[in-house]
Design a protein around this motif. Structure first.
Motif, PDB file in Angstrom:
ATOM      1  N   LEU A   1       0.801  -1.292   0.006  1.00  0.00           N
ATOM      2  CA  LEU A   1       0.058  -0.130  -0.042  1.00  0.00           C
ATOM      3  C   LEU A   1       0.900   1.262   0.032  1.00  0.00           C
ATOM      4  N   LYS A   2       2.133   1.139   0.597  1.00  0.00           N
ATOM      5  CA  LYS A   2       2.904   2.369   0.709  1.00  0.00           C
ATOM      6  C   LYS A   2       3.317   2.996  -0.451  1.00  0.00           C
ATOM      7  N   LEU A   3       3.137   2.166  -1.603  1.00  0.00           N
ATOM      8  CA  LEU A   3       3.629   2.626  -2.915  1.00  0.00           C
ATOM      9  C   LEU A   3       2.524   3.666  -3.441  1.00  0.00           C
ATOM     10  N   ALA A   4       1.306   3.694  -2.872  1.00  0.00           N
ATOM     11  CA  ALA A   4       0.409   4.707  -3.278  1.00  0.00           C
ATOM     12  C   ALA A   4       0.670   6.000  -2.699  1.00  0.00           C
ATOM     13  N   ASP A   5       1.644   6.353  -2.043  1.00  0.00           N
ATOM     14  CA  ASP A   5       1.883   7.622  -1.400  1.00  0.00           C
ATOM     15  C   ASP A   5       2.050   8.396  -2.637  1.00  0.00           C
ATOM     16  N   GLY A   6       1.606   9.608  -2.253  1.00  0.00           N
ATOM     17  CA  GLY A   6       1.925  10.730  -3.296  1.00  0.00           C
ATOM     18  C   GLY A   6       0.938  10.577  -4.769  1.00  0.00           C
ATOM     19  N   TYR A   7       0.135   9.608  -4.772  1.00  0.00           N
ATOM     20  CA  TYR A   7      -0.933   9.443  -5.896  1.00  0.00           C
ATOM     21  C   TYR A   7      -2.226  10.000  -5.459  1.00  0.00           C
ATOM     22  N   ASP A   8      -3.114  10.403  -6.431  1.00  0.00           N
ATOM     23  CA  ASP A   8      -4.393  10.815  -6.398  1.00  0.00           C
ATOM     24  C   ASP A   8      -5.334   9.718  -6.191  1.00  0.00           C
TER      25      ASP A   8
ATOM     26  N   LEU B   1      -4.761   5.064   3.009  1.00  0.00           N
ATOM     27  CA  LEU B   1      -4.790   5.573   1.684  1.00  0.00           C
ATOM     28  C   LEU B   1      -5.448   7.158   1.969  1.00  0.00           C
ATOM     29  N   TYR B   2      -6.338   7.167   2.876  1.00  0.00           N
ATOM     30  CA  TYR B   2      -6.546   8.491   3.096  1.00  0.00           C
ATOM     31  C   TYR B   2      -5.790   9.658   3.728  1.00  0.00           C
ATOM     32  N   GLU B   3      -4.908   8.763   4.753  1.00  0.00           N
ATOM     33  CA  GLU B   3      -3.772   9.697   5.273  1.00  0.00           C
ATOM     34  C   GLU B   3      -2.775   9.984   4.244  1.00  0.00           C
ATOM     35  N   MET B   4      -2.596   9.116   3.098  1.00  0.00           N
ATOM     36  CA  MET B   4      -1.548   9.452   2.135  1.00  0.00           C
ATOM     37  C   MET B   4      -2.167  10.639   1.427  1.00  0.00           C
ATOM     38  N   GLY B   5      -3.346  10.741   1.266  1.00  0.00           N
ATOM     39  CA  GLY B   5      -4.028  11.583   0.369  1.00  0.00           C
ATOM     40  C   GLY B   5      -4.517  11.240  -0.971  1.00  0.00           C
ATOM     41  N   VAL B   6      -4.551   9.826  -0.943  1.00  0.00           N
ATOM     42  CA  VAL B   6      -5.251   9.279  -2.055  1.00  0.00           C
ATOM     43  C   VAL B   6      -7.006   9.741  -2.094  1.00  0.00           C
TER      44      VAL B   6
ATOM     45  N   ASP C   1     -13.728  -2.722   1.094  1.00  0.00           N
ATOM     46  CA  ASP C   1     -14.362  -2.308   2.035  1.00  0.00           C
ATOM     47  C   ASP C   1     -15.208  -1.015   1.736  1.00  0.00           C
ATOM     48  N   ILE C   2     -16.215  -1.125   1.245  1.00  0.00           N
ATOM     49  CA  ILE C   2     -17.039   0.071   0.613  1.00  0.00           C
ATOM     50  C   ILE C   2     -17.506   1.245   1.804  1.00  0.00           C
ATOM     51  N   ALA C   3     -18.065   0.317   2.845  1.00  0.00           N
ATOM     52  CA  ALA C   3     -18.742   1.270   4.079  1.00  0.00           C
ATOM     53  C   ALA C   3     -17.368   1.962   4.575  1.00  0.00           C
ATOM     54  N   ALA C   4     -16.027   1.256   4.718  1.00  0.00           N
ATOM     55  CA  ALA C   4     -15.091   2.213   5.376  1.00  0.00           C
ATOM     56  C   ALA C   4     -14.501   3.337   4.345  1.00  0.00           C
ATOM     57  N   CYS C   5     -15.004   3.117   3.134  1.00  0.00           N
ATOM     58  CA  CYS C   5     -14.522   4.302   2.196  1.00  0.00           C
ATOM     59  C   CYS C   5     -15.361   5.705   2.444  1.00  0.00           C
TER      60      CYS C   5
END
Ligand code: NAD
Length: 327
Positions: free
Chosen positions: A39-46, A64-69, A83-87
């Motif tokens: 998951l950390k690969l997603a840091d900096g992506y929209d 993901l939310y913390e990373m700004g995705v 997990d749609i509810a969590a999103c």
């Protein structure tokens, strides 16, 4: 927009790369599946773009939310892996609700025709100049009863194909469509009457293990079972018991309940750790394919185009017509 593509294969790039250029998007393709470790690969992506065997659970949503995705773009129709509810209130989730229902339905029919007429095994025999046809007797589909479980887009494409074979079609769906040329019956009755049962419903808590010891017992002796939907619709251990008891004439599976981490990869030099899958593939009347029902040029093109339209809608604050929400 910067998008990280998880679980990518060469055939994804063929369709996405040129289209992404037109949108001016920067896409990074990685081969790794989306898991808690990657998951950390997603840091900096929209946005991240994922496929059927990637997953995003509640903890991963928070990360993901913390990373700004901002968005999860599913390049598939099913969304049971997120997990749609969590999103809710954190990330928007968009999918490709329909790309080519015909691609999946035609593949389901290909599985049925193959297990019924043993063309896969005949191909292997004749290449070895074994011209015997012993053991390859199938049955006419003409006049047989097809049972369609789930009469949405793919189920309807399947119904059109069965009509071409002059079969009687019975169906089960909690939301029957009165315009379809089928006889809707309760699930139990469909299982009792059908010579061929084909699954086209989504995976939900209600449909998990829809095919189990009890429902297999309801099916006709010598029935065919085809699953191109989701592996968890079938209790595989119960299916194996049914196969050992010679309940089925043929079984075609494009999906498997433990496919994550196995399907889409070359394991030909590995010792297969999944004993259930290894057992399944030993039956002469079972075909397992690697979740490839969707895999046509038309479907791939549509998947790429709708996924990028979804990204465009997120970026520009347009209506999110393919958004998946909890309610
Ligand atoms: P859809 O939403 O158009 O249709 C699903 C239908 O299932 C709906 O009519 C719905 O009412 C019905 N349904 C819901 N709960 C049910 C239940 N308990 N019993 C019976 N029917 C029920 O979806 P679709 O586009 O037809 O896709 C169906 C499934 O196919 C997807 O959920 C996905 O899992 C699978 N799929 C597989 C591939 C592949 O490559 N093998 C590709 C795309 C989709």
């Amino acid at each position: 927009m910067r998008i990280l593509f998880y679980g990518t294969k060469p055939y994804d790039k063929i369709w996405f790369e040129p289209m992404a250029k037109d949108y001016g998007y920067e896409i990074t393709f990685v081969e790794s599946a989306c898991t808690k470790n990657t998951l950390k690969l997603a840091d900096g992506y929209d946005a991240i773009c994922i496929f059927v065997n990637d997953y995003v659970n509640d903890k991963m949503v928070d990360k993901l939310y913390e990373m700004g995705v901002k968005a999860i773009l599913l390049r598939c129709a099913g969304y049971n892996n997120v997990d749609i509810a969590a999103c809710e209130g954190k990330l928007v989730v968009l999918r490709v609700p329909s790309y080519s229902p015909e691609a999946v339905a035609e593949f389901a029919m290909a599985l049925l025709l193959t297990v019924n007429r043993y063309t896969h095994r005949a191909y292997a025999r004749t290449r070895d100049f074994n011209m015997s046809i012993n053991g390859f007797m199938g049955c006419d589909l003409f006049g047989k009863v097809a049972g369609v479980i789930g009469t949405g887009k793919i189920g309807q494409a399947m119904i059109r194909i069965f009509q071409g074979f002059s079969m009687r079609i019975v169906a089960y769906d909690p939301y029957p469509n009165p315009d379809l040329p089928v006889e809707y019956l309760p699930l139990e009755e469909v299982l009792k009457q059908a010579d061929i049962v084909t699954l086209h419903c989504p995976l939900t808590e209600e449909t998990r293990y829809l095919i189990n010891k009890d429902t297999i017992a309801m099916m006709k002796q010598g029935a065919y079972l085809i699953n191109t939907s989701r592996g968890d619709l079938i209790d595989t251990e119960a299916l194996i018991e049914g196969l050992l008891e010679r309940k089925f004439s043929g079984v075609g599976l494009d999906v498997y309940e433990e496919e994550e981490g196995i399907f889409y990869e070359d394991h030909s030099n590995d010792i297969m750790p999944d004993r259930t899958l290894a057992r399944l593939t030993t039956f002469p009347n079972v075909i397992v394919t690697s979740h490839m029902g969707f895999f046509t040029k038309e479907a791939m093109q549509a998947i790429a185009s709708v996924t990028l339209e979804n990204a465009h809608a997120v970026e520009n604050g347009l209506p999110l017509k393919n958004q998946v929400t909890h309610t």
